[in-house]
Design an enzyme around this catalytic site. Structure first.
Site, mmCIF file in Angstrom:
data_model
loop_
_atom_site.group_PDB
_atom_site.id
_atom_site.type_symbol
_atom_site.label_atom_id
_atom_site.label_comp_id
_atom_site.label_asym_id
_atom_site.label_seq_id
_atom_site.Cartn_x
_atom_site.Cartn_y
_atom_site.Cartn_z
ATOM 1 N N TRP A 102 -9.965 -0.501 4.361
ATOM 2 C CA TRP A 102 -8.592 -0.302 4.819
ATOM 3 C C TRP A 102 -7.732 0.397 3.771
ATOM 4 O O TRP A 102 -6.984 1.321 4.069
ATOM 5 C CB TRP A 102 -7.987 -1.645 5.204
ATOM 6 C CG TRP A 102 -6.576 -1.546 5.668
ATOM 7 C CD1 TRP A 102 -5.439 -1.777 4.938
ATOM 8 C CD2 TRP A 102 -6.131 -1.148 6.970
ATOM 9 N NE1 TRP A 102 -4.325 -1.561 5.707
ATOM 10 C CE2 TRP A 102 -4.715 -1.179 6.971
ATOM 11 C CE3 TRP A 102 -6.793 -0.781 8.145
ATOM 12 C CZ2 TRP A 102 -3.960 -0.855 8.076
ATOM 13 C CZ3 TRP A 102 -6.030 -0.456 9.262
ATOM 14 C CH2 TRP A 102 -4.624 -0.493 9.229
ATOM 15 N N GLU A 143 -11.673 3.798 8.111
ATOM 16 C CA GLU A 143 -10.703 3.110 8.974
ATOM 17 C C GLU A 143 -9.420 3.941 9.120
ATOM 18 O O GLU A 143 -8.521 3.826 8.314
ATOM 19 C CB GLU A 143 -10.382 1.724 8.387
ATOM 20 C CG GLU A 143 -11.599 0.829 8.289
ATOM 21 C CD GLU A 143 -11.263 -0.594 7.855
ATOM 22 O OE1 GLU A 143 -10.106 -1.041 8.024
ATOM 23 O OE2 GLU A 143 -12.166 -1.266 7.346
#
Length: 368
Positions: A102, A143
């Protein structure tokens, strides 16, 4: 001849049925910096509980080259070599280098996937990383394609990238996995599912984070219906069951209730819950923190998931029973296996009873 054919068929079937399912253990190496009983290093890993150990994370630079995000930990402290050394305890263990996550965002990965030269830089640096350190493969955790600074071409460029990695890895027998967003809305916008599935050994589906405090009300991190819907969507879009790995979160999302007397799922919240003593992030608590709390706990059978609360604090998470439900579903769909995010937030020290209760539940269902 007929008896021989019957014997061969039976033997082949037994090999298929007996094929070991994947239990992929992600490890956030930064947990080394946590204090007290939250500190986690290689010595805390039970290599027999995992078929794959996913060493997280590496990043990339603007040219597409893979780089260490913590050279002191990776190399000076020797975490990489120690992780690979766990294969002495479990010779069948595969240790993977995980690139992305992330915090790495999407923009650099979008740029790399869309540029032939940057893709070659990425692939060559991946080969060097794996060869020089003894890794068994790569897990790419972008991501997410077409989101967070990406663009629509990411979807097809991701397929191209994976195909080129697969071709480069083939002479060495390296494995290639990916971690993907789970839900239909996210997955349909980010992936050409049938096409990416052709080029990877397995797909780690992140079937969690279905609710958090930013929603404005309490919700379940990984309710059974949402997990099932996500997996069924991936299957419906052409992902083979024998490449799908169902994700289990060994953590919960916490909330601060707007009104402590309204403490049910869907109750309004005013923000993220207090941070735990080990993880230190508001809105997030490891199972090893949650299980130490003497909060009132409810198992919601409609969602096959527990929640707990005390005063204005509320948390949704997975426990042994909810993990059993998830594994029964994985078995019913004949999935490749399961993964956890992540080792260092299971109750690995056994402070609340058995060590690694969630990971051992997965193993009991899938392997033992």
């Amino acid at each position: 001849m007929g008896k021989l054919l019957t014997l061969l068929v039976a033997l082949c079937l037994s090999q298929v049925i007996g094929a070991e399912r994947i239990v992929n253990c992600y490890w956030g190496t930064w947990a080394n910096y946590r204090s007290g009983n939250g500190k986690f290093d290689v010595s805390n890993i039970d290599a027999g509980l995992c078929t794959h150990l996913s060493y997280s994370f590496f990043g990339i630079n603007d040219n597409g080259d893979i780089n260490s995000l913590d050279t002191w930990l990776d190399y000076d402290l020797g975490f990489i070599s120690q992780a690979v050394g766990l294969k002495r305890q479990n010779p069948n263990l595969k240790v993977l280098a995980v690139v992305g996550g992330w915090n790495e965002g999407s923009t650099k990965y979008s740029s790399m996937a869309g540029d032939w030269y940057k893709r070659q830089n990425f692939i060559n640096s991946a080969l060097n990383l794996l060869r020089n350190n003894g890794f068994d493969g790569l897990d790419l955790d972008w991501e997410y394609p077409n989101q967070r600074g990406g663009n629509w071409d990411d979807r097809s460029n991701f397929v191209t990238l994976l195909r080129e990695i697969k071709e480069a890895f083939a002479p060495y027998g390296y494995e290639l996995g990916i971690a993907v967003g789970a839900g239909e809305s996210l997955a349909s916008g980010s992936y050409e599912i049938a096409n990416i599935a052709q080029h990877v050994n397995f797909i780690n589906v992140m079937t969690y984070d279905f609710a958090m405090a930013s929603d404005g009300y309490t919700g379940f991190n990984a309710p059974q219906w949402a997990v099932e819907n996500a997996i069924n969507f991936w299957l419906s879009q052409g992902a083979p069951a024998n490449k799908l790995v169902l994700g289990v979160g060994t953590y919960g999302h916490s909330y601060q209730l707007s009104d402590s007397s309204q403490n049910w799922p869907g109750a309004p919240c005013r923000g993220a819950g207090n941070s735990g003593p080990y993880t230190g992030d508001s809105g997030y608590m490891g199972y090893n923190e949650i299980c130490l709390n003497n909060w009132y706990t409810v198992f919601d059978y409609n969602n096959a998931a527990p929640y707990a609360y005390s005063g204005d604090q509320w948390v949704s998470y997975d426990n042994v029973l909810s993990v059993q439900y998830k594994m029964d579903f994985a078995l019913s769909k004949n999935l490749a296996g399961a993964m956890i995010w992540s080792l260092e937030t299971d109750d690995y020290r056994g402070q609340c009873g058995e060590s690694y209760p969630l990971l051992k539940t997965i193993n009991r269902k899938l392997r033992w």
